[in-house]
Motif scaffolding. Sequence first.
Motif, short mmCIF file in Angstrom:
data_model
loop_
_atom_site.label_atom_id
_atom_site.label_comp_id
_atom_site.label_asym_id
_atom_site.label_seq_id
_atom_site.Cartn_x
_atom_site.Cartn_y
_atom_site.Cartn_z
N LEU A 101 55.79 57.02 29.64
CA LEU A 101 54.38 56.95 30.11
C LEU A 101 54.23 55.53 30.31
O LEU A 101 53.01 55.07 30.51
CB LEU A 101 53.41 57.24 28.97
N VAL A 102 55.02 54.71 30.50
CA VAL A 102 54.95 53.16 31.01
C VAL A 102 55.98 52.86 32.28
O VAL A 102 57.18 53.35 32.45
CB VAL A 102 55.68 52.38 29.96
N TYR A 103 55.28 52.33 33.17
CA TYR A 103 56.06 52.06 34.38
C TYR A 103 56.06 50.38 34.69
O TYR A 103 54.65 49.66 34.39
CB TYR A 103 55.91 52.77 35.78
N GLU A 104 56.95 50.06 35.55
CA GLU A 104 56.46 48.56 35.84
C GLU A 104 55.65 48.39 37.23
O GLU A 104 56.00 49.40 37.99
CB GLU A 104 58.17 47.83 36.17
N CYS A 105 55.02 47.49 37.21
CA CYS A 105 54.22 47.24 38.54
C CYS A 105 54.43 45.84 38.99
O CYS A 105 54.28 44.90 38.00
CB CYS A 105 52.77 47.32 38.10
N TYR A 106 54.61 45.70 40.38
CA TYR A 106 55.04 44.41 40.75
C TYR A 106 53.94 43.79 41.56
O TYR A 106 54.15 42.72 42.44
CB TYR A 106 56.33 44.79 41.78
N CYS A 107 52.70 44.37 41.49
CA CYS A 107 51.75 43.93 42.53
C CYS A 107 50.98 42.86 42.18
O CYS A 107 51.10 42.45 40.74
CB CYS A 107 50.65 45.02 42.57
N SER A 108 50.55 41.81 43.09
CA SER A 108 49.72 40.75 42.89
C SER A 108 48.37 41.34 42.81
O SER A 108 47.88 42.20 43.18
CB SER A 108 49.97 39.78 43.75
N ARG A 109 47.59 40.45 42.11
CA ARG A 109 46.07 40.64 42.57
C ARG A 109 45.68 40.90 43.84
O ARG A 109 44.91 41.97 43.91
CB ARG A 109 45.08 39.59 42.03
N LYS A 110 46.16 40.18 44.84
CA LYS A 110 46.00 40.32 45.96
C LYS A 110 46.35 41.75 46.42
O LYS A 110 45.66 42.61 47.20
CB LYS A 110 46.77 39.28 47.21
N ASP A 111 47.66 42.27 46.12
CA ASP A 111 48.27 43.60 46.85
C ASP A 111 47.03 44.56 46.20
O ASP A 111 46.90 45.35 47.06
CB ASP A 111 49.47 43.82 45.77
N ILE A 112 46.68 44.48 45.07
CA ILE A 112 45.76 45.59 44.50
C ILE A 112 44.39 45.60 45.25
O ILE A 112 43.71 46.60 45.68
CB ILE A 112 45.52 45.50 42.95
N ALA A 113 43.84 44.27 45.48
CA ALA A 113 42.75 43.98 46.05
C ALA A 113 42.91 44.84 47.52
O ALA A 113 41.77 45.43 48.12
CB ALA A 113 42.24 42.55 46.39
N GLU A 114 43.82 44.59 48.06
CA GLU A 114 44.10 44.83 49.55
C GLU A 114 44.51 46.54 49.84
O GLU A 114 44.69 46.91 50.96
CB GLU A 114 44.88 44.13 50.47
N ALA A 115 44.88 47.19 48.65
CA ALA A 115 45.45 48.17 48.76
C ALA A 115 44.38 49.53 49.22
O ALA A 115 43.35 49.13 48.80
CB ALA A 115 46.01 48.85 47.30
N VAL A 116 44.93 50.42 49.72
CA VAL A 116 44.02 51.59 50.17
C VAL A 116 43.89 52.59 49.24
O VAL A 116 44.73 52.84 48.43
CB VAL A 116 44.59 52.28 51.56
N GLY A 175 37.99 49.06 41.60
CA GLY A 175 38.85 48.11 40.85
C GLY A 175 39.75 49.03 40.11
O GLY A 175 40.89 48.20 39.69
N ALA A 176 40.01 50.11 40.28
CA ALA A 176 40.83 50.89 39.51
C ALA A 176 42.22 50.69 40.44
O ALA A 176 42.19 50.27 41.52
CB ALA A 176 40.76 52.30 39.74
N TYR A 177 43.35 50.66 39.63
CA TYR A 177 44.43 50.52 40.12
C TYR A 177 45.01 51.65 41.06
O TYR A 177 44.77 52.97 40.70
CB TYR A 177 45.61 50.54 39.01
N ARG A 201 52.62 49.13 33.31
CA ARG A 201 51.22 49.83 33.39
C ARG A 201 51.50 51.30 32.84
O ARG A 201 52.58 51.89 32.60
CB ARG A 201 51.00 50.20 34.82
N LEU A 202 50.42 51.99 32.12
CA LEU A 202 50.42 53.25 31.65
C LEU A 202 50.56 54.11 32.81
O LEU A 202 49.42 54.19 33.90
CB LEU A 202 49.05 53.52 30.98
N ARG A 203 51.06 55.33 32.70
CA ARG A 203 51.23 56.43 33.63
C ARG A 203 50.09 57.08 33.11
O ARG A 203 50.22 58.33 32.20
CB ARG A 203 52.52 57.00 33.60
N ALA A 204 48.97 57.16 33.37
CA ALA A 204 47.64 57.89 32.73
C ALA A 204 47.72 59.47 33.41
O ALA A 204 48.10 59.48 34.63
CB ALA A 204 46.57 57.28 33.28
#
Length: 413
Positions: free
Chosen positions: A134-149, A157-159, A188-191
């Motif tokens: 239930l755990v995985y690595e996330c390599y995103c920066s804040r910017k990556d997350i803000a710009e993601a579709v 604001g959700a990942y 991150r949690l694999r919800a």
Amino acid sequence: METGGDGMMRAEAVQVAQAAQAAEAQAAQAGELAEVASGGQRGAGRYAPSPSGDLHLGNFRTAVLAWLFAKYEGREFRMRIDDIDAQRSSEESAKQQLRDLATMGIGYEGRLWRQQECWSEYEKALEALRARGLVYECYCSRKDIAEAVRAPHAAPGAYPGTCRELGESERAAKRAELAARGRVPALRLRAGVDEWEVRERFAVGGGVYRGAVDDMVLRRGGNAPKGAGAGVGAGADVGAGAPDSGDAGAGAGASAGGADAGGQVNRDYAYNLAVVVDDALAGVGQVVRGDDLLSSAPRQAYLAHLLGLPPVEYVHVPLVLGPDGKRLAKRDGAVTLRDFPGGAQGMLRWIADSLGEAVDVSAAEAAGVAGAAGAADAAGAGGITPAALLRTFRPELLPREPVTWRPAENAED
Ligand SMILES: [Zn+2]
């Protein structure tokens, strides 16, 4: 051939036995937490200040309410220093806050809890989730997350799930890319859900609040821990801290201890993970806190569920606002215990008045005086005390609107 096959089977059997053992150990860990949690009959109430400065009027009002709600139902009351953010926390501040709370007549039962002493429990919880995939690595920066579709229905604001389904080779490449810049990935949690329900007895009608759950951060990434490369300090790229409220300010945490892959250490556990473990450890069954944290309750309750911990009941109360209509802050002046007009008694009176019909202030005042004559109540020489307020406390009559602090109205004559 036969011996070879036999040997293989034996190796497999050992593997199976080892896996079973690991699963058992993990279940025992979860059981440990659950056992501590059921210690109290109904579960305790609690207050958990962040030791990053003086408590102010808004913090004290929430603390008084948390104490009243707990005692009204015969619950024990716990105190916890939410010092997960080592860089913003100080021992001096923790001591001062505890002194101030005692002066205000807010005591607690049992030991004093501190997040800084619970790293191994956070790690155990993380491991229990990791062991279940239930755990995985996330390599995103804040910017990556803000710009993601995002999917059209996704909560703001959700990942967005960018790193959820990456393959091992992609992960290795991204991990190396971060490492080259002296950084480590977040976890991150694999919800398995995108919503969760909590028992909320105040902030919403119906006693149930349903809110968004996403693949929340369990441990922050950012600069690699000391000694592991460039950069010192916790420059968390991917944050999942709770908003700073009366409950706990949760920014970047400390960076030390807790073995990570490659012998590195990272203690940047996210507040959402820590608070769930903390409450279970201390046998907390009721969480009274500022309503700015309402939306994070479903995430925390879902984590508790995954960890096999009993759900808590939430009571999210409105924040105290400053004269400008924004959340009260120290810049609003005269809101700490030292500079509040009339000191602790002045502040208790203001808080009591702010509780509207839920308490009888003059009865509390009389009871407080009587109590002081007989020695008992903690806030000292007579007047209003939380214990005196408790005698007439009727939680169902609490005002639901935020209350506003206006210094001019409280200036001493
Ligand atoms: Zn990511």
